[in-house]
Design a protein around this motif. Structure first.
Motif, PDB file in Angstrom:
ATOM      1  N   MET A 176       0.842  -1.175   0.000  1.00  0.00           N
ATOM      2  CA  MET A 176       0.000   0.000   0.000  1.00  0.00           C
ATOM      3  C   MET A 176       0.894   1.248   0.000  1.00  0.00           C
ATOM      4  O   MET A 176       1.771   1.401   0.834  1.00  0.00           O
ATOM      5  N   GLN A 177       0.636   2.137  -0.951  1.00  0.00           N
ATOM      6  CA  GLN A 177       1.427   3.346  -1.058  1.00  0.00           C
ATOM      7  C   GLN A 177       0.770   4.472  -0.261  1.00  0.00           C
ATOM      8  O   GLN A 177      -0.422   4.700  -0.362  1.00  0.00           O
ATOM      9  N   VAL A 178       1.558   5.161   0.536  1.00  0.00           N
ATOM     10  CA  VAL A 178       1.071   6.280   1.325  1.00  0.00           C
ATOM     11  C   VAL A 178       1.652   7.559   0.727  1.00  0.00           C
ATOM     12  O   VAL A 178       2.854   7.651   0.500  1.00  0.00           O
ATOM     13  N   TYR A 179       0.799   8.504   0.464  1.00  0.00           N
ATOM     14  CA  TYR A 179       1.232   9.778  -0.102  1.00  0.00           C
ATOM     15  C   TYR A 179       1.508  10.783   1.015  1.00  0.00           C
ATOM     16  O   TYR A 179       0.809  10.829   2.011  1.00  0.00           O
ATOM     17  N   THR A 180       2.506  11.612   0.781  1.00  0.00           N
ATOM     18  CA  THR A 180       2.837  12.649   1.751  1.00  0.00           C
ATOM     19  C   THR A 180       1.847  13.811   1.602  1.00  0.00           C
ATOM     20  O   THR A 180       1.170  13.945   0.578  1.00  0.00           O
ATOM     21  N   ASP A 181       1.798  14.651   2.622  1.00  0.00           N
ATOM     22  CA  ASP A 181       0.956  15.847   2.548  1.00  0.00           C
ATOM     23  C   ASP A 181       1.366  16.703   1.348  1.00  0.00           C
ATOM     24  O   ASP A 181       0.517  17.245   0.645  1.00  0.00           O
ATOM     25  N   LYS A 182       2.659  16.794   1.118  1.00  0.00           N
ATOM     26  CA  LYS A 182       3.152  17.595   0.000  1.00  0.00           C
ATOM     27  C   LYS A 182       2.640  17.045  -1.328  1.00  0.00           C
ATOM     28  O   LYS A 182       2.215  17.817  -2.198  1.00  0.00           O
ATOM     29  N   GLU A 183       2.665  15.739  -1.500  1.00  0.00           N
ATOM     30  CA  GLU A 183       2.189  15.135  -2.746  1.00  0.00           C
ATOM     31  C   GLU A 183       0.684  15.340  -2.933  1.00  0.00           C
ATOM     32  O   GLU A 183       0.227  15.658  -4.036  1.00  0.00           O
ATOM     33  N   VAL A 184      -0.068  15.184  -1.860  1.00  0.00           N
ATOM     34  CA  VAL A 184      -1.520  15.360  -1.935  1.00  0.00           C
ATOM     35  C   VAL A 184      -1.860  16.808  -2.290  1.00  0.00           C
ATOM     36  O   VAL A 184      -2.684  17.081  -3.173  1.00  0.00           O
ATOM     37  N   LEU A 185      -1.217  17.749  -1.608  1.00  0.00           N
ATOM     38  CA  LEU A 185      -1.491  19.163  -1.876  1.00  0.00           C
ATOM     39  C   LEU A 185      -1.026  19.571  -3.273  1.00  0.00           C
ATOM     40  O   LEU A 185      -1.717  20.336  -3.957  1.00  0.00           O
ATOM     41  N   ALA A 186       0.119  19.065  -3.705  1.00  0.00           N
ATOM     42  CA  ALA A 186       0.613  19.387  -5.049  1.00  0.00           C
ATOM     43  C   ALA A 186      -0.349  18.856  -6.111  1.00  0.00           C
ATOM     44  O   ALA A 186      -0.620  19.536  -7.111  1.00  0.00           O
ATOM     45  N   ASP A 187      -0.883  17.676  -5.888  1.00  0.00           N
ATOM     46  CA  ASP A 187      -1.868  17.112  -6.820  1.00  0.00           C
ATOM     47  C   ASP A 187      -3.142  17.961  -6.818  1.00  0.00           C
ATOM     48  O   ASP A 187      -3.710  18.245  -7.873  1.00  0.00           O
ATOM     49  N   GLY A 188      -3.571  18.384  -5.638  1.00  0.00           N
ATOM     50  CA  GLY A 188      -4.749  19.238  -5.533  1.00  0.00           C
ATOM     51  C   GLY A 188      -4.551  20.571  -6.230  1.00  0.00           C
ATOM     52  O   GLY A 188      -5.447  21.068  -6.924  1.00  0.00           O
ATOM     53  N   LEU A 189      -3.368  21.162  -6.075  1.00  0.00           N
ATOM     54  CA  LEU A 189      -3.083  22.438  -6.722  1.00  0.00           C
ATOM     55  C   LEU A 189      -3.064  22.276  -8.241  1.00  0.00           C
ATOM     56  O   LEU A 189      -3.632  23.106  -8.963  1.00  0.00           O
ATOM     57  N   ALA A 190      -2.452  21.213  -8.713  1.00  0.00           N
ATOM     58  CA  ALA A 190      -2.421  20.960 -10.161  1.00  0.00           C
ATOM     59  C   ALA A 190      -3.836  20.769 -10.700  1.00  0.00           C
ATOM     60  O   ALA A 190      -4.174  21.277 -11.775  1.00  0.00           O
ATOM     61  N   ALA A 191      -4.666  20.051  -9.960  1.00  0.00           N
ATOM     62  CA  ALA A 191      -6.057  19.834 -10.377  1.00  0.00           C
ATOM     63  C   ALA A 191      -6.819  21.151 -10.427  1.00  0.00           C
ATOM     64  O   ALA A 191      -7.603  21.400 -11.354  1.00  0.00           O
ATOM     65  N   GLN A 192      -6.595  22.026  -9.441  1.00  0.00           N
ATOM     66  CA  GLN A 192      -7.283  23.322  -9.423  1.00  0.00           C
ATOM     67  C   GLN A 192      -6.827  24.205 -10.570  1.00  0.00           C
ATOM     68  O   GLN A 192      -7.634  24.908 -11.179  1.00  0.00           O
ATOM     69  N   LYS A 193      -5.543  24.198 -10.875  1.00  0.00           N
ATOM     70  CA  LYS A 193      -5.044  24.985 -12.005  1.00  0.00           C
ATOM     71  C   LYS A 193      -5.681  24.504 -13.304  1.00  0.00           C
ATOM     72  O   LYS A 193      -6.104  25.310 -14.138  1.00  0.00           O
ATOM     73  N   CYS A 194      -5.757  23.201 -13.477  1.00  0.00           N
ATOM     74  CA  CYS A 194      -6.384  22.632 -14.674  1.00  0.00           C
ATOM     75  C   CYS A 194      -7.869  22.985 -14.719  1.00  0.00           C
ATOM     76  O   CYS A 194      -8.394  23.400 -15.759  1.00  0.00           O
ATOM     77  N   SER A 195      -8.535  22.851 -13.600  1.00  0.00           N
ATOM     78  CA  SER A 195      -9.968  23.135 -13.513  1.00  0.00           C
ATOM     79  C   SER A 195     -10.269  24.588 -13.868  1.00  0.00           C
ATOM     80  O   SER A 195     -11.185  24.874 -14.658  1.00  0.00           O
ATOM     81  N   THR A 196      -9.496  25.525 -13.306  1.00  0.00           N
ATOM     82  CA  THR A 196      -9.757  26.934 -13.603  1.00  0.00           C
ATOM     83  C   THR A 196      -9.490  27.242 -15.067  1.00  0.00           C
ATOM     84  O   THR A 196     -10.228  28.023 -15.678  1.00  0.00           O
ATOM     85  N   ASN A 197      -8.481  26.626 -15.636  1.00  0.00           N
ATOM     86  CA  ASN A 197      -8.224  26.828 -17.066  1.00  0.00           C
ATOM     87  C   ASN A 197      -9.397  26.337 -17.908  1.00  0.00           C
ATOM     88  O   ASN A 197      -9.834  27.021 -18.839  1.00  0.00           O
ATOM     89  N   LEU A 198      -9.907  25.157 -17.594  1.00  0.00           N
ATOM     90  CA  LEU A 198     -11.006  24.587 -18.378  1.00  0.00           C
ATOM     91  C   LEU A 198     -12.302  25.378 -18.209  1.00  0.00           C
ATOM     92  O   LEU A 198     -13.023  25.616 -19.191  1.00  0.00           O
ATOM     93  N   PHE A 199     -12.606  25.812 -16.990  1.00  0.00           N
ATOM     94  CA  PHE A 199     -13.806  26.623 -16.794  1.00  0.00           C
ATOM     95  C   PHE A 199     -13.677  27.972 -17.491  1.00  0.00           C
ATOM     96  O   PHE A 199     -14.652  28.508 -18.018  1.00  0.00           O
ATOM     97  N   ASN A 200     -12.490  28.527 -17.524  1.00  0.00           N
ATOM     98  CA  ASN A 200     -12.273  29.789 -18.220  1.00  0.00           C
ATOM     99  C   ASN A 200     -12.520  29.630 -19.722  1.00  0.00           C
ATOM    100  O   ASN A 200     -13.184  30.466 -20.343  1.00  0.00           O
ATOM    101  N   ILE A 201     -12.008  28.558 -20.300  1.00  0.00           N
ATOM    102  CA  ILE A 201     -12.239  28.291 -21.723  1.00  0.00           C
ATOM    103  C   ILE A 201     -13.727  28.104 -21.991  1.00  0.00           C
ATOM    104  O   ILE A 201     -14.273  28.684 -22.942  1.00  0.00           O
ATOM    105  N   ALA A 202     -14.385  27.312 -21.159  1.00  0.00           N
ATOM    106  CA  ALA A 202     -15.823  27.083 -21.336  1.00  0.00           C
ATOM    107  C   ALA A 202     -16.600  28.386 -21.261  1.00  0.00           C
ATOM    108  O   ALA A 202     -17.502  28.645 -22.069  1.00  0.00           O
ATOM    109  N   MET A 203     -16.252  29.233 -20.318  1.00  0.00           N
ATOM    110  CA  MET A 203     -16.929  30.518 -20.157  1.00  0.00           C
ATOM    111  C   MET A 203     -16.710  31.405 -21.379  1.00  0.00           C
ATOM    112  O   MET A 203     -17.634  32.046 -21.876  1.00  0.00           O
ATOM    113  N   ASN A 204     -15.490  31.434 -21.879  1.00  0.00           N
ATOM    114  CA  ASN A 204     -15.172  32.261 -23.049  1.00  0.00           C
ATOM    115  C   ASN A 204     -15.901  31.807 -24.305  1.00  0.00           C
ATOM    116  O   ASN A 204     -16.180  32.616 -25.184  1.00  0.00           O
TER     117      ASN A 204
END
Length: 86
Positions: free
Chosen positions: A1-29
């Motif tokens: 079983m692989q355990v992720y560090t807080d840094k890895e979890v937060l970095a993944d969350g930040l990357a997901a949010q950056k992608c999400s905001t980009n996609l919603f911005n394109i959709a809005m435009n």
């Protein structure tokens, strides 16, 4: 079983949010219908708030360092972008 560090979890969350905001911005435009565009705009605002929260959590823990900018570079950026706004 692989355990992720807080840094890895937060970095993944930040990357997901950056992608999400980009996609919603394109959709809005590209949206034709005003009510749908307003909905995308509201969601985009909410996603930006989440992105800031994740960034601040990373920054507070030292996972995302932001070195201070040199005053000269700050002034150059202000001058450059103030010309764009005119």
């Amino acid at each position: 079983m692989q355990v992720y560090t807080d840094k890895e979890v937060l970095a993944d969350g930040l990357a997901a949010q950056k992608c999400s905001t980009n996609l919603f911005n394109i959709a809005m435009n590209e949206c034709v219908h005003e009510n749908v565009r307003e909905t995308f705009s509201r969601i985009l605002d909410e996603e930006h708030i989440i992105q800031v929260d994740v960034f601040e959590a990373m920054h507070k823990r030292g996972f995302y360092e932001t070195p201070a900018a040199e005053e000269k570079k700050v002034q150059e950026a202000k001058q450059k972008f103030s010309q764009c706004a005119k």
